[in-house]
Design an enzyme around this catalytic site. Structure first.
Site, short mmCIF file in Angstrom:
data_model
loop_
_atom_site.label_atom_id
_atom_site.label_comp_id
_atom_site.label_asym_id
_atom_site.label_seq_id
_atom_site.Cartn_x
_atom_site.Cartn_y
_atom_site.Cartn_z
N PHE A 212 0.84 -1.20 0.00
CA PHE A 212 0.00 0.00 0.00
C PHE A 212 0.87 1.25 0.00
O PHE A 212 1.86 1.32 0.74
CB PHE A 212 -0.85 0.07 1.28
CG PHE A 212 -1.81 -1.05 1.51
CD1 PHE A 212 -3.13 -0.96 1.11
CD2 PHE A 212 -1.39 -2.21 2.17
CE1 PHE A 212 -4.03 -1.98 1.37
CE2 PHE A 212 -2.29 -3.25 2.41
CZ PHE A 212 -3.61 -3.13 2.01
N ASP A 213 0.50 2.25 -0.79
CA ASP A 213 0.98 3.60 -0.58
C ASP A 213 0.30 4.12 0.69
O ASP A 213 -0.69 3.54 1.16
CB ASP A 213 0.63 4.46 -1.80
CG ASP A 213 1.08 5.91 -1.67
OD1 ASP A 213 2.08 6.16 -0.98
OD2 ASP A 213 0.41 6.78 -2.25
N GLY A 214 0.79 5.24 1.23
CA GLY A 214 0.21 5.77 2.46
C GLY A 214 -0.85 6.82 2.23
O GLY A 214 -2.06 6.54 2.29
#
Length: 361
Positions: A212-214
């Site tokens: 996941f990106d944040g």
């Protein structure tokens, strides 16, 4: 609640009597249907109740490679497309971008069933497609060929699937159609547009890996807005000032939470070192300047992430090559394209301020 992005701290409206009656009626319908099917003898594992399952809805173009079929549809129209599919219904479709992710979900299910044979808290894969029912035989033949366990089909014949996604209590929707994904995000359903990798890579067949990106994926785009509107130095200053204030949740927070719940089931059986799920945070943030707020936010939510990689603006593609995730969620097409080039299956989450910048360029 499944299928929503509302935070656990928000005030939930009290259900009306009509809603409670409707829920009770739905429960009775489900119990009656289940009683009927329970009397049928079968070796197949029954799908879990939607209330208990982590429902992942996948479109046919995400699950299988339908590039040629889509071209026929766009160039020759619906009738020729349906005719082509029927004429080729015994020709097995090749895997699409979500295929290996779905396979990995099913392997997690197999492990869960070994440890918890009577527990319904597992993944339920639903084929959610706006295809016409006439195309169903080819999809069924391909699903059976690969040994996938997809019992629920929703073929909407050209209509939007969004209402059905809500009815199925969908926890994650994956599609190759960016307009439908945008519609799902606006309806509060965690959703992403799938992109095929430009290279073939080998994926783990023992562990589901989700990256996941944040900002604007797990978290809200609050900090991203500061960065885009006021620059990097103001962003660092803002994050340090607010280090102890948790970020608001983003569209994929609920799915990370779902993965965490399943991980804990394995930990409870002393399977932490052999857990078939691993999660990764891959963010362009820098650790020293803006990482503490991210980690403290996850802690405040009671969520663990297995690996956190703070890249300080470096490209994500090379790190993702090392991880080999079955899926990587990001809100910026720049990162999606970089991941694709190096062989990562990427999924675009159309959420937050980055979308305005992408549309204007």
């Amino acid at each position: 609640a499944p299928g929503t992005m509302s935070g656990s701290n928000s005030e939930e409206p009290q259900p009306s009597q009509a809603a409670e009656d409707g829920q009770q009626e739905a429960e009775q319908d489900w119990a009656a249907a289940k009683a009927f099917y329970d009397n049928q003898v079968t070796q197949r594992v029954r799908p879990p109740k939607p209330q208990n399952a982590i429902t992942v809805a996948v479109s046919s173009r995400a699950l299988f490679n339908l590039v040629e079929e889509q071209r026929i549809y766009e160039e020759q129209g619906l009738e020729k497309y349906v005719e082509y599919q029927q004429n080729n219904e015994n020709v097995i479709l090749k895997p699409g971008p979500a295929f290996y992710f779905v396979k990995a979900l099913e392997r997690v299910n197999a492990r869960l069933l070994e440890l918890y044979p009577d527990d319904e808290e597992r993944f339920d894969i639903v084929l959610m497609t706006n295809n016409h029912a006439q195309v169903g035989v080819r999809l069924i033949n391909s699903i059976n060929h690969y040994g996938l366990t997809i019992e629920r089909f929703c073929m909407t014949g050209g209509e939007s699937p969004i209402g059905y996604l809500t009815a199925y209590l969908t926890n994650l929707y994956l599609s190759a159609d960016c307009d439908k994904v945008q519609e799902a995000i606006e309806a509060g359903i965690a959703s992403a547009t799938m992109f095929t990798a430009n290279k073939d890579v080998v994926y783990s067949d023992t562990q589901l890996r989700v990256a996941f990106d944040g900002d604007a994926v797990i978290f809200s785009d609050e900090s991203e807005q500061i960065f885009k509107q006021q620059g990097l130095d103001r962003f660092f200053e803002h994050e340090q000032l607010n280090e102890n204030k948790p970020l608001a949740q983003g569209p994929l927070k609920g799915f990370l939470e779902d993965l965490g719940k399943l991980q804990k089931k394995f930990y409870a059986k002393n399977e932490r070192l052999n857990c078939p799920i691993r999660t990764y945070l891959v963010t362009a943030r820098s650790a020293a300047s803006s990482g503490a707020r991210v980690l403290k936010t996850l802690r405040s939510w009671g969520l663990e992430i297995d690996e956190a990689l703070f890249l300080a603006g470096a490209p994500k593609g090379p790190v993702l090559v090392k991880i080999h995730p079955h899926i990587f969620f990001d809100d910026q097409m720049f990162h999606i394209e970089g991941a694709q080039k190096l062989g990562t299956i990427a999924a675009h989450v159309p959420y937050g301020i980055a979308q305005m910048h992408q549309k204007s360029t």
